[in-house]
Motif scaffolding. Structure first.
Motif, PDB file in Angstrom:
ATOM      1  N   GLY A 133      -5.691  51.634  40.692  1.00 31.67           N
ATOM      2  CA  GLY A 133      -5.804  50.234  40.296  1.00 31.67           C
ATOM      3  C   GLY A 133      -6.787  49.416  41.103  1.00 31.67           C
ATOM      4  N   ILE A 134      -7.689  50.043  41.831  1.00 36.75           N
ATOM      5  CA  ILE A 134      -8.582  49.310  42.737  1.00 36.75           C
ATOM      6  C   ILE A 134      -9.392  48.228  42.025  1.00 36.75           C
ATOM      7  CG2 ILE A 134     -10.392  51.082  42.531  1.00 36.75           C
ATOM      8  CD1 ILE A 134     -11.131  50.462  45.473  1.00 36.75           C
ATOM      9  N   PHE A 135      -9.834  48.522  40.787  1.00 39.10           N
ATOM     10  CA  PHE A 135     -10.583  47.539  39.999  1.00 39.10           C
ATOM     11  C   PHE A 135      -9.869  47.210  38.688  1.00 39.10           C
ATOM     12  CE2 PHE A 135     -14.135  49.729  42.335  1.00 39.10           C
ATOM     13  CZ  PHE A 135     -14.517  48.649  43.110  1.00 39.10           C
ATOM     14  N   HIS A 136      -8.574  47.424  38.633  1.00 45.79           N
ATOM     15  CA  HIS A 136      -7.816  47.224  37.400  1.00 45.79           C
ATOM     16  C   HIS A 136      -7.842  45.762  36.956  1.00 45.79           C
ATOM     17  CE1 HIS A 136      -3.664  46.926  35.319  1.00 45.79           C
ATOM     18  NE2 HIS A 136      -4.577  47.268  34.443  1.00 45.79           N
ATOM     19  N   GLY A 137      -8.391  45.513  35.760  1.00 56.11           N
ATOM     20  CA  GLY A 137      -8.425  44.149  35.231  1.00 56.11           C
ATOM     21  C   GLY A 137      -9.298  43.210  36.032  1.00 56.11           C
ATOM     22  N   THR A 138     -10.286  43.754  36.735  1.00 55.02           N
ATOM     23  CA  THR A 138     -11.126  42.961  37.633  1.00 55.02           C
ATOM     24  C   THR A 138     -12.432  42.537  36.974  1.00 55.02           C
ATOM     25  OG1 THR A 138     -10.244  44.198  39.518  1.00 55.02           O
ATOM     26  CG2 THR A 138     -12.272  42.938  39.884  1.00 55.02           C
ATOM     27  N   SER A 139     -12.830  41.298  37.226  1.00 56.83           N
ATOM     28  CA  SER A 139     -14.148  40.807  36.817  1.00 56.83           C
ATOM     29  C   SER A 139     -14.952  40.620  38.096  1.00 56.83           C
ATOM     30  CB  SER A 139     -14.020  39.483  36.060  1.00 56.83           C
ATOM     31  OG  SER A 139     -15.291  39.004  35.693  1.00 56.83           O
ATOM     32  N   LEU A 140     -16.006  41.430  38.229  1.00 52.87           N
ATOM     33  CA  LEU A 140     -16.757  41.463  39.483  1.00 52.87           C
ATOM     34  C   LEU A 140     -18.203  41.026  39.269  1.00 52.87           C
ATOM     35  CD1 LEU A 140     -15.667  42.509  42.255  1.00 52.87           C
ATOM     36  CD2 LEU A 140     -16.969  44.596  41.841  1.00 52.87           C
ATOM     37  N   GLN A 141     -18.671  40.123  40.125  1.00 51.42           N
ATOM     38  CA  GLN A 141     -20.083  39.746  40.185  1.00 51.42           C
ATOM     39  C   GLN A 141     -20.631  40.327  41.482  1.00 51.42           C
ATOM     40  OE1 GLN A 141     -21.852  38.197  37.925  1.00 51.42           O
ATOM     41  NE2 GLN A 141     -20.520  36.930  36.694  1.00 51.42           N
ATOM     42  N   VAL A 142     -21.658  41.160  41.350  1.00 54.81           N
ATOM     43  CA  VAL A 142     -22.186  41.876  42.513  1.00 54.81           C
ATOM     44  C   VAL A 142     -23.482  41.234  42.997  1.00 54.81           C
ATOM     45  CG1 VAL A 142     -22.944  44.104  43.403  1.00 54.81           C
ATOM     46  CG2 VAL A 142     -21.181  44.006  41.628  1.00 54.81           C
ATOM     47  N   TRP A 143     -23.566  41.006  44.309  1.00 51.37           N
ATOM     48  CA  TRP A 143     -24.771  40.467  44.932  1.00 51.37           C
ATOM     49  C   TRP A 143     -25.321  41.492  45.906  1.00 51.37           C
ATOM     50  CZ3 TRP A 143     -26.589  35.619  43.505  1.00 51.37           C
ATOM     51  CH2 TRP A 143     -25.724  34.891  42.677  1.00 51.37           C
ATOM     52  N   ARG A 144     -26.598  41.394  46.184  1.00 53.26           N
ATOM     53  CA  ARG A 144     -27.225  42.339  47.107  1.00 53.26           C
ATOM     54  C   ARG A 144     -28.185  41.593  48.032  1.00 53.26           C
ATOM     55  NH1 ARG A 144     -31.474  45.301  42.929  1.00 53.26           N
ATOM     56  NH2 ARG A 144     -32.397  43.364  42.168  1.00 53.26           N
ATOM     57  N   GLU A 145     -28.411  42.204  49.172  1.00 50.35           N
ATOM     58  CA  GLU A 145     -29.310  41.626  50.152  1.00 50.35           C
ATOM     59  C   GLU A 145     -30.696  42.236  49.983  1.00 50.35           C
ATOM     60  OE1 GLU A 145     -29.254  40.580  54.925  1.00 50.35           O
ATOM     61  OE2 GLU A 145     -27.999  42.193  54.137  1.00 50.35           O
ATOM     62  N   ILE A 146     -31.696  41.396  49.774  1.00 50.79           N
ATOM     63  CA  ILE A 146     -33.068  41.847  49.617  1.00 50.79           C
ATOM     64  C   ILE A 146     -33.801  41.627  50.935  1.00 50.79           C
ATOM     65  CG2 ILE A 146     -35.191  41.631  48.277  1.00 50.79           C
ATOM     66  CD1 ILE A 146     -32.785  42.496  46.613  1.00 50.79           C
ATOM     67  N   ASP A 147     -34.326  42.693  51.491  1.00 46.81           N
ATOM     68  CA  ASP A 147     -35.026  42.607  52.779  1.00 46.81           C
ATOM     69  C   ASP A 147     -36.534  42.649  52.576  1.00 46.81           C
ATOM     70  OD1 ASP A 147     -32.780  42.479  54.458  1.00 46.81           O
ATOM     71  OD2 ASP A 147     -32.506  44.645  54.305  1.00 46.81           O
ATOM     72  N   TYR A 148     -37.237  41.900  53.409  1.00 46.85           N
ATOM     73  CA  TYR A 148     -38.688  41.963  53.473  1.00 46.85           C
ATOM     74  C   TYR A 148     -39.088  42.574  54.818  1.00 46.85           C
ATOM     75  CZ  TYR A 148     -39.358  39.015  49.345  1.00 46.85           C
ATOM     76  OH  TYR A 148     -39.365  38.522  48.067  1.00 46.85           O
ATOM     77  N   ASP A 149     -40.344  42.931  54.945  1.00 47.01           N
ATOM     78  CA  ASP A 149     -40.841  43.461  56.212  1.00 47.01           C
ATOM     79  C   ASP A 149     -40.793  42.407  57.308  1.00 47.01           C
ATOM     80  OD1 ASP A 149     -41.308  45.914  55.072  1.00 47.01           O
ATOM     81  OD2 ASP A 149     -43.379  45.458  54.528  1.00 47.01           O
ATOM     82  N   GLU A 150     -40.982  41.156  56.899  1.00 52.03           N
ATOM     83  CA  GLU A 150     -40.970  40.058  57.874  1.00 52.03           C
ATOM     84  C   GLU A 150     -39.526  39.662  58.199  1.00 52.03           C
ATOM     85  OE1 GLU A 150     -43.522  38.473  59.370  1.00 52.03           O
ATOM     86  OE2 GLU A 150     -44.942  39.866  58.453  1.00 52.03           O
ATOM     87  N   PRO A 151     -39.171  39.623  59.476  1.00 52.99           N
ATOM     88  CA  PRO A 151     -37.806  39.215  59.857  1.00 52.99           C
ATOM     89  C   PRO A 151     -37.482  37.802  59.370  1.00 52.99           C
ATOM     90  CG  PRO A 151     -38.998  40.150  61.729  1.00 52.99           C
ATOM     91  CD  PRO A 151     -40.004  39.962  60.625  1.00 52.99           C
ATOM     92  N   GLY A 152     -36.265  37.645  58.886  1.00 47.68           N
ATOM     93  CA  GLY A 152     -35.814  36.317  58.478  1.00 47.68           C
ATOM     94  C   GLY A 152     -36.219  35.906  57.082  1.00 47.68           C
ATOM     95  N   LEU A 153     -36.909  36.794  56.359  1.00 49.56           N
ATOM     96  CA  LEU A 153     -37.357  36.433  55.018  1.00 49.56           C
ATOM     97  C   LEU A 153     -36.506  37.069  53.918  1.00 49.56           C
ATOM     98  CD1 LEU A 153     -41.265  36.545  55.272  1.00 49.56           C
ATOM     99  CD2 LEU A 153     -39.744  34.561  55.327  1.00 49.56           C
ATOM    100  N   GLY A 154     -35.446  37.749  54.322  1.00 46.47           N
ATOM    101  CA  GLY A 154     -34.569  38.341  53.324  1.00 46.47           C
ATOM    102  C   GLY A 154     -33.779  37.277  52.571  1.00 46.47           C
ATOM    103  N   TYR A 155     -33.224  37.661  51.441  1.00 45.44           N
ATOM    104  CA  TYR A 155     -32.428  36.716  50.668  1.00 45.44           C
ATOM    105  C   TYR A 155     -31.374  37.469  49.865  1.00 45.44           C
ATOM    106  CZ  TYR A 155     -35.290  38.143  46.643  1.00 45.44           C
ATOM    107  OH  TYR A 155     -35.900  38.865  45.656  1.00 45.44           O
ATOM    108  N   ILE A 156     -30.432  36.730  49.335  1.00 36.10           N
ATOM    109  CA  ILE A 156     -29.356  37.295  48.529  1.00 36.10           C
ATOM    110  C   ILE A 156     -29.694  37.107  47.058  1.00 36.10           C
ATOM    111  CG2 ILE A 156     -26.886  37.252  48.053  1.00 36.10           C
ATOM    112  CD1 ILE A 156     -27.603  38.064  50.914  1.00 36.10           C
ATOM    113  N   ASP A 157     -29.564  38.178  46.290  1.00 37.45           N
ATOM    114  CA  ASP A 157     -29.911  38.126  44.875  1.00 37.45           C
ATOM    115  C   ASP A 157     -28.785  38.741  44.049  1.00 37.45           C
ATOM    116  OD1 ASP A 157     -31.405  37.592  42.646  1.00 37.45           O
ATOM    117  OD2 ASP A 157     -32.673  39.365  42.808  1.00 37.45           O
ATOM    118  N   PHE A 158     -28.690  38.313  42.806  1.00 37.10           N
ATOM    119  CA  PHE A 158     -27.666  38.844  41.909  1.00 37.10           C
ATOM    120  C   PHE A 158     -28.048  40.246  41.448  1.00 37.10           C
ATOM    121  CE2 PHE A 158     -26.072  39.369  37.500  1.00 37.10           C
ATOM    122  CZ  PHE A 158     -24.725  39.398  37.791  1.00 37.10           C
ATOM    123  N   ALA A 159     -27.083  41.162  41.490  1.00 37.63           N
ATOM    124  CA  ALA A 159     -27.299  42.523  40.990  1.00 37.63           C
ATOM    125  C   ALA A 159     -26.361  42.735  39.816  1.00 37.63           C
ATOM    126  CB  ALA A 159     -27.015  43.543  42.087  1.00 37.63           C
TER     127      ALA A 159
END
Length: 199
Positions: A133-159
């Motif tokens: 039942g780990i995901f039983h009847g669950t509605s999930l919105q998944v986000w991911r972390e997008i990294d750039y080569d430059e430190p501090g320029l990453g952001y969160i985006d919808f997956a």
């Protein structure tokens, strides 16, 4: 009169932390130290005393990101029902850096919840035996972390897809109703080792 073992635990934590007003953040039930969701971002150092997270965020509506990384699972083997029947509004549950290497029970973890999550794909599931039942009847919105080569320029985006290909399921025994009524596109299940699953 004898002192309840639960009182002894809470008094010990009070002494260690030098705090009297721990009730909003920690409670003791059936000999286990339970924590409130606010503890994880207000007093993360207190999370190390938790011995149970069953129902931690159960049946709650959360409007602020909850980082689970501060939760020390050295004394915890079950995250069952930790987030079931839960709703997130304008925030997400952050599983990045959450150490689940000792967890054996994740039954009903997100059951009947409507939540946004990030970092779920990276959980260590190698010792988990129960995902019923780990995901039983669950509605999930998944986000991911997008990294750039430059430190501090990453952001969160919808997956739009939950990729569970990295989950190690070698210990898994119970998958009953794990994905029944699950509202989220999932990939990677063909990589799962289900040779020990009996239910």
């Amino acid at each position: 009169t004898q002192t309840d073992p639960s009182d002894k635990i809470l008094n010990l934590i009070r002494k260690l932390e030098g705090r009297i007003d721990l009730e909003p953040y920690l409670s003791v039930y059936n000999g286990h130290v339970h924590i409130e969701p606010s503890t994880l971002y207000l007093w993360p150092d207190l999370a190390k005393y938790a011995t149970s997270v069953i129902g931690l965020c159960q049946n709650r509506t959360i409007k602020k990101d909850i980082p689970f990384a501060p939760l020390n699972c050295a004394n915890i083997t079950s995250i069952s029902m930790m987030c079931n029947m839960m709703i997130t509004e304008g925030c997400y549950l952050d599983f990045r850096g959450f150490d689940t290497s000792r967890i054996t029970n994740a039954n009903d973890l997100f059951s009947k919840s409507k939540v946004d999550v990030i970092g779920l794909e990276g959980l260590d599931t190698s010792n988990i035996r129960g995902m019923s039942g780990i995901f039983h009847g669950t509605s999930l919105q998944v986000w991911r972390e997008i990294d750039y080569d430059e430190p501090g320029l990453g952001y969160i985006d919808f997956a739009s897809i939950l990729d569970l290909s990295a989950w190690n399921t070698r210990s898994l025994e119970d998958l009953n109703f794990a994905f029944a009524g699950f509202h989220c596109a999932v990939v990677g299940l063909n990589n799962w080792d289900v040779s020990n699953v009996v239910g």
